[in-house]
Design a protein around this motif. Structure first.
Motif, mmCIF file in Angstrom:
data_model
loop_
_atom_site.group_PDB
_atom_site.id
_atom_site.type_symbol
_atom_site.label_atom_id
_atom_site.label_comp_id
_atom_site.label_asym_id
_atom_site.label_seq_id
_atom_site.Cartn_x
_atom_site.Cartn_y
_atom_site.Cartn_z
ATOM 1 N N LYS A 34 -27.981 -23.252 -55.179
ATOM 2 C CA LYS A 34 -27.260 -23.812 -56.325
ATOM 3 C C LYS A 34 -25.792 -24.010 -55.938
ATOM 4 O O LYS A 34 -25.051 -23.035 -55.849
ATOM 5 N N ASP A 36 -23.320 -25.217 -57.532
ATOM 6 C CA ASP A 36 -22.296 -24.918 -58.542
ATOM 7 C C ASP A 36 -22.531 -23.531 -59.158
ATOM 8 O O ASP A 36 -22.157 -23.272 -60.287
ATOM 9 N N ASN A 37 -23.171 -22.672 -58.362
ATOM 10 C CA ASN A 37 -23.519 -21.333 -58.867
ATOM 11 C C ASN A 37 -22.285 -20.569 -59.377
ATOM 12 O O ASN A 37 -21.288 -20.469 -58.680
ATOM 13 N N ALA A 38 -22.370 -20.052 -60.615
ATOM 14 C CA ALA A 38 -21.300 -19.188 -61.129
ATOM 15 C C ALA A 38 -21.884 -17.779 -61.172
ATOM 16 O O ALA A 38 -22.444 -17.357 -62.175
ATOM 17 N N GLU A 95 -17.398 -19.651 -59.247
ATOM 18 C CA GLU A 95 -17.823 -21.002 -58.872
ATOM 19 C C GLU A 95 -16.741 -21.685 -58.031
ATOM 20 O O GLU A 95 -17.045 -22.473 -57.123
ATOM 21 N N GLY A 99 -17.398 -22.066 -54.011
ATOM 22 C CA GLY A 99 -17.390 -23.487 -53.623
ATOM 23 C C GLY A 99 -16.391 -23.733 -52.500
ATOM 24 O O GLY A 99 -16.682 -24.428 -51.523
ATOM 25 N N ASN A 114 -28.786 -27.888 -49.462
ATOM 26 C CA ASN A 114 -28.992 -27.468 -50.844
ATOM 27 C C ASN A 114 -30.497 -27.253 -51.030
ATOM 28 O O ASN A 114 -31.250 -28.195 -51.250
#
Ligand SMILES: Cc1cc2nc3c(=O)[nH]c(=O)nc-3n(C[C@H](O)[C@H](O)[C@H](O)COP(=O)(O)OP(=O)(O)OC[C@H]3O[C@@H](n4cnc5c(N)ncnc54)[C@H](O)[C@@H]3O)c2cc1C
Length: 411
Positions: A34, A36-38, A95, A99, A114
């Protein structure tokens, strides 16, 4: 030959490993499910991480210079007066941090994929490759095709629920569950948390850890953790911290609820064959503080540096024995830190009496300096002998006053 390494997981650990390997010219694949994983996280990082990992200033949303320790009976102790003007605890959004680190590794040559790894196929013979089976994710968000990747070496940086660890039978570990609500509070209330974080201790907020209110970018993170993993219990502890902080977060709106395991100690096997675990997958979070970001990035960098050195920058395939030198280096450098923080947690987070003693002790300037220096720089700078003696006397005195050392008490 050129060594091929797959790093599974693109959190702070995975990206740090991939960066070091790619810089050395090693063929590196960084697999992240992921982009944009937070990650559920408080996002607090020590000052030394900013320098050591070359983090640009915009990664840090807030610079915390004041901490409030709040005891079970709501006695508040302010700490932070020992900090120099340029010293702070960094608060970041995961994130953004993740990133940044991932993109930097990719710019330096790591091939970013990804995808979600669903199976790690182990080699039949010593010279055979490892085969990763993963599902590719397309830029439009749809699930793509199943694919495979063959490599000589695997780094498992896939967090607390690591599939790599399961595939190599690394063994389990005890874990705590941390629960956190992101709460957007009115501006005047947010102003109070401008550069201040709070730590609450007490049976009502956690039987074995602490609860927190941390300032984030435009909201606060209010959370707690416990090893007593039981959904009803965690909800009641979260209600406890919300109640304690009620006045300060009044009028707030919950914008996100999140929970995630926090490893309590290393896995029994952190290197098996040509697979090494790093970060949460290995179990590098410290007790007492529950700190894991710096140790994840640092363990991964150490592992990757070991690979670069022992593979002669990718000219030979390291063996299990080679990889285990990373574990030896790690335990040598941080073994004492883990031990001390484990003892602190066992002694001070045990009963409300010991927690009162703990908060009382935090009022001492020498204790504050020692604690901040150890946290910010990850080097335990011993206090001068007189201060050391004072700290010891204070510790015992506080514990005795809190009846925490009563001979009738059962631990
Ligand atoms: C609520 C909470 C608060 C916390 N607060 C703090 C704090 O304030 N400060 C601090 O230092 N630490 C804190 N921690 C601990 C910290 O979050 C972790 O120690 C840290 O994230 C570990 O980094 P990592 O890279 O090892 O793993 P992770 O950050 O978990 O990264 C693993 C990555 O692997 C990816 N992944 C997983 N499985 C796969 C797969 N099969 N295929 C592909 N990709 C995969 C994930 O998407 C993820 O990006 C907190 C933890 C929790 C739960």
């Amino acid at each position: 030959m050129t060594l091929r390494v797959a790093v599974v997981g693109g959190g702070p650990a995975g990206s740090s490993a991939a960066e070091t390997l790619a810089k050395a010219g090693i063929e590196t694949y960084l697999l992240e499910r992921k982009l944009d994983n937070a990650k559920p996280c408080g996002g607090a990082i020590p000052l030394c991480m900013v320098d050591e990992f070359d983090l640009p200033p915009e990664i840090i949303d807030r610079r915390v210079r004041k901490m409030k320790m709040i005891s079970p009976s709501n006695i508040e102790v302010n700490i932070g007066s020992t900090l120099k003007p340029d010293e702070y605890i960094g608060m970041c959004r995961r994130e953004v941090l993740d990133g940044f680190l991932r993109d930097r590794a990719a710019k330096l040559g790591a091939k970013l994929i990804n995808g979600t790894m669903y199976k790690l196929e182990l080699p039949q013979a010593d010279s055979d490759p490892y085969t990763l089976h993963y599902t590719e994710h397309r830029p439009d968000g749809l699930v793509g095709d199943d694919r495979t990747l063959q490599v000589d070496l695997v780094i498992g940086a896939d967090g607390a629920n690591s599939r790599v660890a399961k595939a190599i039978d690394a063994g389990g570990y005890n874990y705590a569950i941390a629960f956190q609500e992101r709460i957007r509070i009115p501006d005047d209330k947010m102003a109070y948390y401008e550069d201040l974080a709070e730590m609450y201790v007490g049976n009502d907020v956690s039987p074995d850890f602490y609860a927190w209110v941390f300032p984030k970018y435009d909201h606060v993170a209010v959370g707690t953790g416990t090893m007593r993993v039981n959904q009803a219990k965690i909800k009641s502890l979260q209600a406890g911290i919300r109640k304690r902080a009620a006045k300060r977060i009044e009028g707030g709106e919950i914008i996100k609820v999140e929970a995630h395991p926090i490893p309590e100690h290393p896995r029994p096997r952190r290197v098996v064959g040509r697979v090494a675990l790093v970060g949460d997958a290995a179990g590098t979070v410290t007790k007492s503080s529950g700190e894991g970001i710096y140790f994840a990035a640092k363990s991964a960098r150490m592992c990757a540096e070991t690979i670069v050195a022992l593979s002669q920058a990718g000219q030979r395939i390291p063996t299990e024995a080679d990889l285990k030198t990373y574990i030896k280096r790690w335990d040598k450098e941080y073994g004492t830190t883990y031990l001390v923080l484990d003892i602190l947690q066992r002694v001070f987070y045990r009963t409300d009496a010991t927690r009162e003693a703990f908060v009382e002790m935090c009022a001492d300037i020498d204790v504050q300096k020692l604690t901040f220096d150890s946290y910010l720089y990850k080097t335990v700078v011993p206090a001068n002998p007189l201060a050391q003696l004072k700290i010891t006397a204070k510790t015992v005195g506080s514990l005795l006053r809190g009846s925490a050392l009563s001979p009738t008490r059962t631990w």
